[in-house]
Design a protein around this motif. Structure first.
Motif, mmCIF file in Angstrom:
data_model
loop_
_atom_site.group_PDB
_atom_site.id
_atom_site.type_symbol
_atom_site.label_atom_id
_atom_site.label_comp_id
_atom_site.label_asym_id
_atom_site.label_seq_id
_atom_site.Cartn_x
_atom_site.Cartn_y
_atom_site.Cartn_z
ATOM 1 N N ASP A 220 -11.294 -11.353 8.811
ATOM 2 C CA ASP A 220 -11.917 -10.443 9.019
ATOM 3 C C ASP A 220 -11.128 -9.227 8.653
ATOM 4 O OD1 ASP A 220 -12.777 -7.879 10.632
ATOM 5 O OD2 ASP A 220 -12.493 -8.713 12.627
ATOM 6 N N THR A 221 -11.057 -9.020 7.621
ATOM 7 C CA THR A 221 -10.673 -8.166 6.507
ATOM 8 C C THR A 221 -10.955 -7.146 6.681
ATOM 9 O OG1 THR A 221 -10.486 -10.215 5.561
ATOM 10 C CG2 THR A 221 -9.725 -8.736 3.857
ATOM 11 N N TRP A 222 -9.540 -5.741 6.627
ATOM 12 C CA TRP A 222 -9.233 -4.238 6.687
ATOM 13 C C TRP A 222 -9.058 -4.162 5.302
ATOM 14 C CZ3 TRP A 222 -8.738 -6.326 11.026
ATOM 15 C CH2 TRP A 222 -9.591 -5.980 12.345
ATOM 16 N N PHE A 223 -9.693 -3.372 4.289
ATOM 17 C CA PHE A 223 -9.276 -3.087 3.080
ATOM 18 C C PHE A 223 -9.166 -1.895 3.139
ATOM 19 C CE2 PHE A 223 -11.956 -6.592 2.420
ATOM 20 C CZ PHE A 223 -11.817 -6.789 1.025
ATOM 21 N N PHE A 224 -7.558 -1.474 2.654
ATOM 22 C CA PHE A 224 -6.752 0.038 2.543
ATOM 23 C C PHE A 224 -6.414 0.357 1.268
ATOM 24 C CE2 PHE A 224 -5.466 -1.726 6.007
ATOM 25 C CZ PHE A 224 -5.082 -1.400 7.553
ATOM 26 N N VAL A 225 -6.330 2.168 1.150
ATOM 27 C CA VAL A 225 -6.024 2.044 -0.168
ATOM 28 C C VAL A 225 -4.314 2.265 0.179
ATOM 29 C CG1 VAL A 225 -8.505 2.441 -1.308
ATOM 30 C CG2 VAL A 225 -7.635 4.346 -0.184
ATOM 31 N N ALA A 226 -3.773 2.943 -1.330
ATOM 32 C CA ALA A 226 -1.992 3.131 -0.896
ATOM 33 C C ALA A 226 -2.397 3.334 -2.936
ATOM 34 C CB ALA A 226 -1.230 2.290 -0.309
ATOM 35 N N ALA A 227 -1.117 4.401 -2.659
ATOM 36 C CA ALA A 227 -1.132 5.208 -4.483
ATOM 37 C C ALA A 227 0.225 4.297 -4.344
ATOM 38 C CB ALA A 227 -0.130 6.618 -4.279
ATOM 39 N N LEU A 228 0.698 3.798 -5.515
ATOM 40 C CA LEU A 228 1.800 3.302 -6.243
ATOM 41 C C LEU A 228 2.783 4.521 -5.749
ATOM 42 C CD1 LEU A 228 4.084 1.044 -7.656
ATOM 43 C CD2 LEU A 228 2.961 2.349 -9.712
ATOM 44 N N PRO A 229 3.989 3.747 -5.028
ATOM 45 C CA PRO A 229 5.568 4.936 -4.890
ATOM 46 C C PRO A 229 5.776 5.037 -6.046
ATOM 47 C CG PRO A 229 4.952 3.025 -3.356
ATOM 48 C CD PRO A 229 3.988 2.737 -4.525
ATOM 49 N N ARG A 230 6.304 6.497 -6.200
ATOM 50 C CA ARG A 230 7.216 6.465 -7.510
ATOM 51 C C ARG A 230 8.817 5.905 -7.880
ATOM 52 N NH1 ARG A 230 8.831 12.567 -7.764
ATOM 53 N NH2 ARG A 230 6.835 13.191 -8.540
ATOM 54 N N GLY A 231 8.439 5.499 -9.135
ATOM 55 C CA GLY A 231 10.101 4.388 -9.055
ATOM 56 C C GLY A 231 9.613 2.982 -9.034
ATOM 57 N N GLN A 232 8.690 2.930 -8.513
ATOM 58 C CA GLN A 232 8.617 1.043 -8.077
ATOM 59 C C GLN A 232 7.829 0.666 -9.327
ATOM 60 O OE1 GLN A 232 7.722 -0.285 -3.953
ATOM 61 N NE2 GLN A 232 8.686 1.063 -2.815
ATOM 62 N N ARG A 233 7.527 -0.663 -9.332
ATOM 63 C CA ARG A 233 7.252 -1.122 -10.048
ATOM 64 C C ARG A 233 6.120 -2.300 -9.469
ATOM 65 N NH1 ARG A 233 7.152 2.720 -11.921
ATOM 66 N NH2 ARG A 233 8.556 3.297 -14.012
ATOM 67 N N THR A 234 5.518 -3.005 -10.254
ATOM 68 C CA THR A 234 4.194 -4.048 -8.845
ATOM 69 C C THR A 234 4.892 -5.576 -10.383
ATOM 70 O OG1 THR A 234 3.026 -4.006 -10.732
ATOM 71 C CG2 THR A 234 1.979 -2.736 -8.386
ATOM 72 N N ARG A 235 5.245 -6.074 -9.614
ATOM 73 C CA ARG A 235 5.134 -7.625 -10.616
ATOM 74 C C ARG A 235 4.358 -8.504 -9.696
ATOM 75 N NH1 ARG A 235 9.503 -6.351 -7.095
ATOM 76 N NH2 ARG A 235 9.813 -8.119 -6.058
ATOM 77 N N ASN A 236 3.934 -9.479 -10.770
ATOM 78 C CA ASN A 236 3.978 -11.572 -9.877
ATOM 79 C C ASN A 236 5.093 -11.642 -9.124
ATOM 80 O OD1 ASN A 236 1.450 -13.145 -9.427
ATOM 81 N ND2 ASN A 236 1.169 -13.823 -11.456
ATOM 82 N N ALA A 237 4.320 -11.457 -7.970
ATOM 83 C CA ALA A 237 5.519 -11.881 -7.350
ATOM 84 C C ALA A 237 5.055 -12.757 -6.576
ATOM 85 C CB ALA A 237 6.226 -11.081 -5.991
ATOM 86 N N SER A 238 3.614 -13.271 -6.933
ATOM 87 C CA SER A 238 3.317 -14.121 -5.282
ATOM 88 C C SER A 238 2.906 -15.883 -6.437
ATOM 89 C CB SER A 238 1.529 -13.631 -5.416
ATOM 90 O OG SER A 238 0.813 -14.387 -4.607
ATOM 91 N N THR A 239 3.490 -16.649 -5.405
ATOM 92 C CA THR A 239 2.965 -17.863 -6.114
ATOM 93 C C THR A 239 1.207 -18.615 -6.337
ATOM 94 O OG1 THR A 239 3.685 -19.121 -3.512
ATOM 95 C CG2 THR A 239 4.632 -18.291 -5.268
ATOM 96 N N GLU A 240 0.114 -17.487 -5.303
ATOM 97 C CA GLU A 240 -1.104 -18.141 -5.176
ATOM 98 C C GLU A 240 -1.786 -17.292 -6.490
ATOM 99 O OE1 GLU A 240 -1.753 -16.620 -2.104
ATOM 100 O OE2 GLU A 240 -0.897 -17.332 -0.593
ATOM 101 N N ALA A 241 -0.950 -16.370 -7.608
ATOM 102 C CA ALA A 241 -1.863 -15.702 -8.496
ATOM 103 C C ALA A 241 -0.942 -16.325 -9.321
ATOM 104 C CB ALA A 241 -1.227 -14.638 -8.119
ATOM 105 N N ASP A 242 -1.824 -16.130 -11.224
ATOM 106 C CA ASP A 242 -1.444 -16.738 -12.348
ATOM 107 C C ASP A 242 -1.906 -15.497 -13.167
ATOM 108 O OD1 ASP A 242 -4.247 -16.737 -12.939
ATOM 109 O OD2 ASP A 242 -4.445 -18.940 -12.522
ATOM 110 N N ARG A 243 -1.550 -14.774 -12.647
ATOM 111 C CA ARG A 243 -1.895 -13.274 -13.753
ATOM 112 C C ARG A 243 -1.969 -12.065 -12.640
ATOM 113 N NH1 ARG A 243 -7.052 -11.538 -18.240
ATOM 114 N NH2 ARG A 243 -5.691 -10.616 -19.196
ATOM 115 N N THR A 244 -1.626 -10.856 -13.840
ATOM 116 C CA THR A 244 -1.534 -9.363 -12.350
ATOM 117 C C THR A 244 -2.242 -8.620 -13.603
ATOM 118 O OG1 THR A 244 0.735 -9.199 -13.026
ATOM 119 C CG2 THR A 244 -0.029 -10.342 -10.741
ATOM 120 N N VAL A 245 -3.592 -7.753 -13.132
ATOM 121 C CA VAL A 245 -3.586 -6.468 -13.737
ATOM 122 C C VAL A 245 -3.840 -5.467 -13.674
ATOM 123 C CG1 VAL A 245 -5.849 -7.316 -13.665
ATOM 124 C CG2 VAL A 245 -4.834 -6.106 -15.763
ATOM 125 N N TRP A 246 -3.330 -4.563 -14.207
ATOM 126 C CA TRP A 246 -3.661 -2.951 -13.614
ATOM 127 C C TRP A 246 -5.503 -2.322 -14.533
ATOM 128 C CZ3 TRP A 246 -2.818 0.140 -9.863
ATOM 129 C CH2 TRP A 246 -1.113 0.316 -9.449
#
Length: 329
Positions: A220-246
């Motif tokens: 039972d999943t709730w989907f949220f939206v949020a802005a990427l905070p200034r200064g922070q950077r996404t990275r593929n930190a999950s062992t469950e994923a083999d690729r990330t993309v904007w």
């Protein structure tokens, strides 16, 4: 599903976050998620105020990838981009599919945390829960913030109700992130240790989907939206994923339509909805009025076929031949 044929598995509560940012082509500029006064009236959850949402030039986040060949620049001048990850093919649930950071609620997410934004009771109302479930509402919001940090390295929390941390890439942050993933550290302990305030005001709730009753693994999943905070950077930190993309929502939806990107119904549905909004500010404003009626697939036998349908989402209707028996709800 015919009455008495199957007892559905009780779905686990979960949360997922559509991280958003603006850029000239949906690729290059992170969105400032700081701002807000940290104090909210009872009505602000339905009409959230997010100030100082000003983009700043920056390089693409380290560890992210550009969209697959042929998927760029198909959405005209839209600036909005969403962060997606591709689940490893070996995963038991949605293996090989593109999705957003997210996961199940940890029972420890109910532990009290320092909180900024709408009250827990307000969140319970917004999430469609009973007013008595304020603690459970906190757990869902905490799961959204925690899972985003665990899987994308992005943290919607700060030292005060008015700020967010500017960088989470150091070794000490990674040690804490790994401890959260291993469940050696609760999210409440993590925030308390670092003296951080959870910024629930930076989240907007977008949709709610429940895995069909005929599935053995249900959420039972709730989907949220949020802005990427200034200064922070996404990275593929999950062992469950083999690729990330904007990627821009419209481009991702086009890739799905061409059969190039695998996605589950909730993912492609939310992408199509996001594609109608040209900026982070537009999407966050729209979240306040989103209908959170749960989307739950229905199954029935009709003319020798098993028909699977998702109310309000006709594109996902499936007809599976060779099923005997009369029509059933």
């Amino acid at each position: 599903m015919s009455a008495g044929e199957l007892t559905p598995v009780t779905p686990r509560r979960a949360a997922t976050v559509l991280l958003l940012r603006d850029g000239p082509d949906g690729q290059d500029t992170p969105q400032d998620a700081q701002g807000g006064d940290g104090e909210h009236s009872p009505d602000e959850l339905d009409a959230p105020e997010r100030r100082d949402m000003v983009p700043e030039p920056a390089e693409a986040p380290e560890g992210s990838e550009t969209p697959p060949e042929g998927l760029r620049n198909a959405a005209g001048g839209a600036r909005l981009a969403v962060y997606m990850l591709r689940r490893r093919a070996s995963m038991a649930f949605a293996g090989g599919a593109y999705a957003y950071p997210g996961g199940s609620v940890d029972p420890r997410d109910e532990r009290m945390v320092t909180w900024a934004g709408p009250s827990r009771a307000q969140w319970a109302r917004r999430l469609g829960l009973d007013p008595s479930e304020a603690t459970q509402a906190q757990a869902i919001v905490c799961a959204a913030v925690r899972e985003t940090f665990e899987e994308a390295g992005v943290l919607l929390a700060g030292p005060t109700p008015h700020t967010v941390v500017a960088d989470t890439t150091g070794d000490d942050w990674e040690t804490d992130r790994a401890a959260l993933v291993a469940r050696d550290l609760s999210f409440a302990e993590f925030l308390d240790r670092r003296g951080l305030v959870l910024r629930s005001d930076l989240l907007g709730c977008w949709a709610r989907w429940i895995t069909p009753e005929f599935e053995p693994r249900r959420y039972d999943t709730w989907f949220f939206v949020a802005a990427l905070p200034r200064g922070q950077r996404t990275r593929n930190a999950s062992t469950e994923a083999d690729r990330t993309v904007w990627i821009r929502p419209g481009d991702a939806a086009d890739g799905y339509d061409r059969g190039e990107l695998l996605m589950m119904p909730p993912t492609i549905a939310t992408l199509r909805q996001l594609a109608a909004h040209g900026s982070v500010a537009d999407a966050l404003a729209a979240a306040a009025d989103r209908d959170l009626t749960p989307v739950l697939a229905q199954a029935r036998v009709e003319n020798g076929e098993l028909v699977l349908s998702w109310p309000g989402h006709d594109e996902f209707t499936k007809h599976i031949p060779g099923v005997t028996g009369g029509p059933s709800a």
